[in-house]
Structures are given as C-alpha cells and as structure tokens.
Design a protein around this motif. Structure first.
Motif, PDB file in Angstrom:
ATOM      1  N   SER A 147      43.588 -16.283 -13.601  1.00 51.18           N
ATOM      2  CA  SER A 147      44.625 -16.884 -14.446  1.00 51.18           C
ATOM      3  C   SER A 147      44.980 -16.014 -15.646  1.00 51.18           C
ATOM      4  O   SER A 147      46.137 -15.986 -16.073  1.00 51.18           O
ATOM      5  CB  SER A 147      44.222 -18.288 -14.892  1.00 51.18           C
ATOM      6  OG  SER A 147      43.070 -18.220 -15.713  1.00 51.18           O
ATOM      7  N   GLU A 148      44.009 -15.300 -16.197  1.00 47.49           N
ATOM      8  CA  GLU A 148      44.308 -14.419 -17.331  1.00 47.49           C
ATOM      9  C   GLU A 148      45.241 -13.286 -16.920  1.00 47.49           C
ATOM     10  O   GLU A 148      46.136 -12.904 -17.679  1.00 47.49           O
ATOM     11  CB  GLU A 148      43.020 -13.860 -17.949  1.00 47.49           C
ATOM     12  CG  GLU A 148      42.198 -14.891 -18.691  1.00 47.49           C
ATOM     13  CD  GLU A 148      42.970 -15.609 -19.794  1.00 47.49           C
ATOM     14  OE1 GLU A 148      43.640 -14.936 -20.609  1.00 47.49           O
ATOM     15  OE2 GLU A 148      42.919 -16.853 -19.838  1.00 47.49           O
ATOM     16  N   GLN A 149      45.056 -12.766 -15.706  1.00 47.90           N
ATOM     17  CA  GLN A 149      45.949 -11.726 -15.208  1.00 47.90           C
ATOM     18  C   GLN A 149      47.339 -12.298 -14.921  1.00 47.90           C
ATOM     19  O   GLN A 149      48.340 -11.618 -15.103  1.00 47.90           O
ATOM     20  CB  GLN A 149      45.384 -11.058 -13.941  1.00 47.90           C
ATOM     21  CG  GLN A 149      44.189 -10.171 -14.217  1.00 47.90           C
ATOM     22  CD  GLN A 149      42.863 -10.942 -14.210  1.00 47.90           C
ATOM     23  OE1 GLN A 149      42.804 -12.135 -14.445  1.00 47.90           O
ATOM     24  NE2 GLN A 149      41.791 -10.235 -13.956  1.00 47.90           N
ATOM     25  N   VAL A 150      47.369 -13.560 -14.464  1.00 49.89           N
ATOM     26  CA  VAL A 150      48.656 -14.221 -14.227  1.00 49.89           C
ATOM     27  C   VAL A 150      49.386 -14.372 -15.561  1.00 49.89           C
ATOM     28  O   VAL A 150      50.557 -14.005 -15.689  1.00 49.89           O
ATOM     29  CB  VAL A 150      48.471 -15.593 -13.538  1.00 49.89           C
ATOM     30  CG1 VAL A 150      49.789 -16.351 -13.479  1.00 49.89           C
ATOM     31  CG2 VAL A 150      47.887 -15.414 -12.143  1.00 49.89           C
ATOM     32  N   LYS A 151      48.671 -14.888 -16.566  1.00 51.32           N
ATOM     33  CA  LYS A 151      49.283 -15.068 -17.893  1.00 51.32           C
ATOM     34  C   LYS A 151      49.698 -13.731 -18.488  1.00 51.32           C
ATOM     35  O   LYS A 151      50.699 -13.642 -19.183  1.00 51.32           O
ATOM     36  CB  LYS A 151      48.301 -15.767 -18.834  1.00 51.32           C
ATOM     37  CG  LYS A 151      48.082 -17.222 -18.513  1.00 51.32           C
ATOM     38  CD  LYS A 151      47.042 -17.818 -19.434  1.00 51.32           C
ATOM     39  CE  LYS A 151      46.589 -19.154 -18.928  1.00 51.32           C
ATOM     40  NZ  LYS A 151      45.413 -19.653 -19.665  1.00 51.32           N
ATOM     41  N   GLY A 152      48.922 -12.696 -18.230  1.00 56.47           N
ATOM     42  CA  GLY A 152      49.219 -11.369 -18.753  1.00 56.47           C
ATOM     43  C   GLY A 152      50.253 -10.614 -17.945  1.00 56.47           C
ATOM     44  O   GLY A 152      50.452  -9.414 -18.150  1.00 56.47           O
ATOM     45  N   GLN A 153      50.897 -11.306 -17.002  1.00 53.32           N
ATOM     46  CA  GLN A 153      51.951 -10.699 -16.184  1.00 53.32           C
ATOM     47  C   GLN A 153      51.448  -9.517 -15.350  1.00 53.32           C
ATOM     48  O   GLN A 153      52.175  -8.561 -15.108  1.00 53.32           O
ATOM     49  CB  GLN A 153      53.120 -10.249 -17.069  1.00 53.32           C
ATOM     50  CG  GLN A 153      53.747 -11.355 -17.896  1.00 53.32           C
ATOM     51  CD  GLN A 153      54.473 -12.374 -17.032  1.00 53.32           C
ATOM     52  OE1 GLN A 153      55.332 -12.015 -16.250  1.00 53.32           O
ATOM     53  NE2 GLN A 153      54.114 -13.630 -17.162  1.00 53.32           N
TER      54      GLN A 153
END
Length: 163
Positions: free
Chosen positions: A80-86
């Motif tokens: 999810s952090e990579q998703v949020k970080g685009q």
C-alpha cells in the motif's frame, strides 16, 4: 511454374513460423490496454507510466482466478505504501462477458484496484494481444511499460515484487 510453387511454399512456411513466434516476451513493451471500467469510463495502461504494474487477467467464471483475488488483495495492502507513493499498481483485466457477475465479484472481494473489461470473453482483442490461452494469467511491467515478468503467482509473485 516451379519457381512460383517454390516461392509460394517459402512464403507459406515462413508465414507459418512467424505466426508461431510469441510477440509477448520479457523485455518487450507491453501492448496498450484501453478498456472500460465498471462505471463505463475508459482506462488505459499507459496512464500508469512510471509505476510497476501487475496486470492480472482473470474472470469470475474461473475458479483459480476467484481463489487468487483474496491473495491479490493482501498483496495490494502489503504494498500500500508503494501504491500511495505512485510506484505500484494492479490492473485487473476481466475476461468476463456478464457485467453484473463482474461487478458482484469486485464488491464481494472488496477489490479496490483498477478493474477493466470489454466483456467480450475470449474474443477480447486484449486477450489476443497478450496471447492469453488460460486463466489466471498475469504480467508485470516496469515504469516504462516493459514486461519484466510473466505468470507469477503466490509466494513467487510476492517475492518478485519485494525486490
């Protein structure tokens, strides 16, 4: 006449083998995907440029595909952090033909990543472009849209994405 037959034979033979070669290989640019979301709006794979993208080909009538959705949800939450970080995204491409079944599965599994379909089942041009012969099937593209992995599942998929 003999020269004509020889030339004709060569053309057929080379055409046959050219048709047998895969167009979808690691290191190649992924074919564009532009399909409708459940709300009818169009979405294109190219809009995810700059992100690692897991393209998940699935269908509600495919038991292994349905069984994989909770695993993909956990994977999406894990990253999810990579998703949020685009930096990472999943693009679900459904080979369904019934919109209601597709929408119900999305709701039932709480799928919150991008979902698209043309509802053309195996006749989808995307299925042909990606040479899909069975489901589930997936590909991973890098930020430039190049294919970096094909058909990874379970722990192998998770391990690959952790690198």
């Amino acid at each position: 006449m003999k020269a004509f037959i020889t030339l004709f034979s060569v053309l057929i033979f080379t055409g046959y083998f050219a048709a047998q070669q895969s167009k979808i290989e690691i290191g190649q640019q992924a074919p564009e995907i532009t399909l409708s979301r459940t709300d009818g709006s169009l979405f294109s794979l190219s809009s995810l440029k700059g992100k690692v993208v897991l393209i998940d080909f699935w269908a509600t009538w495919c038991a292994p595909c349905v069984g994989e959705q909770p695993e993909l949800k956990m994977l999406y939450e894990t990253f999810s952090e990579q998703v949020k970080g685009q930096k990472f995204e999943i693009l679900g491409v459904s080979l369904d033909k019934n919109k209601e079944s597709w929408q119900k599965a999305i709701d039932r599994f709480g799928i919150n990543w991008i979902q698209v379909s043309d509802l053309k089942f195996w006749k989808s041009p995307v299925a042909k472009a990606y040479e899909i012969e069975e489901l589930p099937f997936n590909m991973i593209t890098d930020g430039q849209g190049k294919i970096v992995a094909k058909n990874l599942h379970g722990k192998e998929l998770e391990d690959f994405l952790r690198i």
